[in-house]
Design an enzyme around this catalytic site. Structure first.
Site, PDB file in Angstrom:
ATOM      1  N   GLU A 140       0.887  -1.165   0.000  1.00 27.10           N
ATOM      2  CA  GLU A 140       0.000   0.000   0.000  1.00 27.10           C
ATOM      3  C   GLU A 140       0.925   1.214   0.000  1.00 27.10           C
ATOM      4  O   GLU A 140       1.724   1.388   0.933  1.00 27.10           O
ATOM      5  CB  GLU A 140      -0.900  -0.014   1.236  1.00 27.10           C
ATOM      6  CG  GLU A 140      -2.004   1.000   1.217  1.00 27.10           C
ATOM      7  CD  GLU A 140      -3.107   0.673   0.207  1.00 27.10           C
ATOM      8  OE1 GLU A 140      -3.902   1.576  -0.069  1.00 27.10           O
ATOM      9  OE2 GLU A 140      -3.160  -0.459  -0.312  1.00 27.10           O
ATOM     10  N   ASP A 171      -3.825  11.744   7.763  1.00 25.97           N
ATOM     11  CA  ASP A 171      -2.617  11.168   8.334  1.00 25.97           C
ATOM     12  C   ASP A 171      -2.145  11.931   9.552  1.00 25.97           C
ATOM     13  O   ASP A 171      -2.289  13.151   9.647  1.00 25.97           O
ATOM     14  CB  ASP A 171      -1.496  11.139   7.281  1.00 25.97           C
ATOM     15  CG  ASP A 171      -1.795  10.142   6.180  1.00 25.97           C
ATOM     16  OD1 ASP A 171      -2.054   8.977   6.521  1.00 25.97           O
ATOM     17  OD2 ASP A 171      -1.799  10.522   4.998  1.00 25.97           O
TER      18      ASP A 171
END
EC number: 4.2.1.20
Length: 268
Positions: free
Chosen positions: A49, A60
């Site tokens: 990924e 994030d």
């Protein structure tokens, strides 16, 4: 048969789950990033990924934000990312490769142009982190046009209607969040997720990989015991990069050893 389908069939036959590491392409620079990907594969990563660096990665936490900053500071572009992906694909024809990115990176092209380039680079799946399910139609249409799997997130607080929609639209795998919030190894994954896994299977979703806060083998084992097809670890991997920037050889060895340790925990 898609690479994800082939992978899950192979792993089920071997009584294993999948371990999928995440890194940002270009971190800390494009050349080292390619070596890092090789180190993850050497450790036994079942799939990859990979992030394309973006200046405002809202989903994030600080660890992966810093990775994106390092990549951007080393002049990593989407075109460079696709070049790296093309070389990895040529060396590893059966390895599932997924992208995790933000919508603005798609909109700098058109969705059709972006997915065409992704397909040419050997990408299997795309997850667009900041696009809600109900707004994903143009992206999914472009992905379908070029035979790329659309990955959707199943959040921990999802109701049945949301899970049904995720199950209907998803292909490749389902990204099951272990907890709410942003990415980061500092905040541990919260178990159990059994009821979500049961519902996703009932609604016909593709196999679920558990992500967010996965940093230890015990968490991988717990995810698979709960019924997940595997686990994704990002911030814990990126921290190894961050902590060993001045010792590239040590970094690569630690990354390989980390993946080996996490992969060993997938044995059922």
């Amino acid at each position: 048969m898609s690479r994800y389908t082939a992978l899950f069939e192979h792993l089920n036959a071997a009584n294993q789950g999948a371990f999928v590491p995440f890194i940002t392409i270009g971190d800390p620079n494009p050349a080292q990033s390619e070596q890092i990907i090789e180190a993850l594969i050497a450790g036994g990563a079942d799939a990859l990924e990979l992030g394309i660096p973006f200046s405002d990665p809202v989903a994030d936490g600080p660890t992966i934000q810093d990775a994106a900053t390092r990549a951007l500071n080393s002049h990593t572009t989407t075109a460079i990312c696709f070049d790296i992906l093309s070389r990895i694909r040529a060396k590893y024809p059966d390895l599932p490769i997924g992208l995790l990115l933000y919508a603005n990176l798609v909109y700098t092209h058109t969705p059709e142009d972006f997915f065409k380039k992704a397909k040419a680079a050997g990408v299997d799946s795309v997850l667009i982190a900041d696009v809600p399910v109900e707004m994903s139609v143009p992206f999914k249409a472009a992905a379908d046009q070029f035979g790329i799997e659309s990955i959707y997130i199943a959040p921990p607080n999802a109701d049945d209607e949301t899970l049904k929609t995720v199950a209907r639209l998803s292909s490749g795998y389902t990204y099951l969040l272990s907890r709410a919030g942003v990415t980061g190894a500092e905040t541990r994954a919260q178990m159990p997720v059994d009821h979500l896994l049961t519902a996703l299977k009932e609604f016909g979703a593709p196999p679920a990989l558990l992500g967010f806060g996965i940093s230890e083998p015990e968490q991988v084992k717990a995810a698979i015991t709960a019924g997940a097809a595997g686990a994704i670890s990002g911030s814990a991997v990126v921290k190894i990069i961050e902590h060993n920037l001045n010792e590239p050889a040590v970094m690569l060895d630690k990354l390989t050893q980390f993946v080996k340790k996490m992969k060993a925990a997938t044995l059922r």
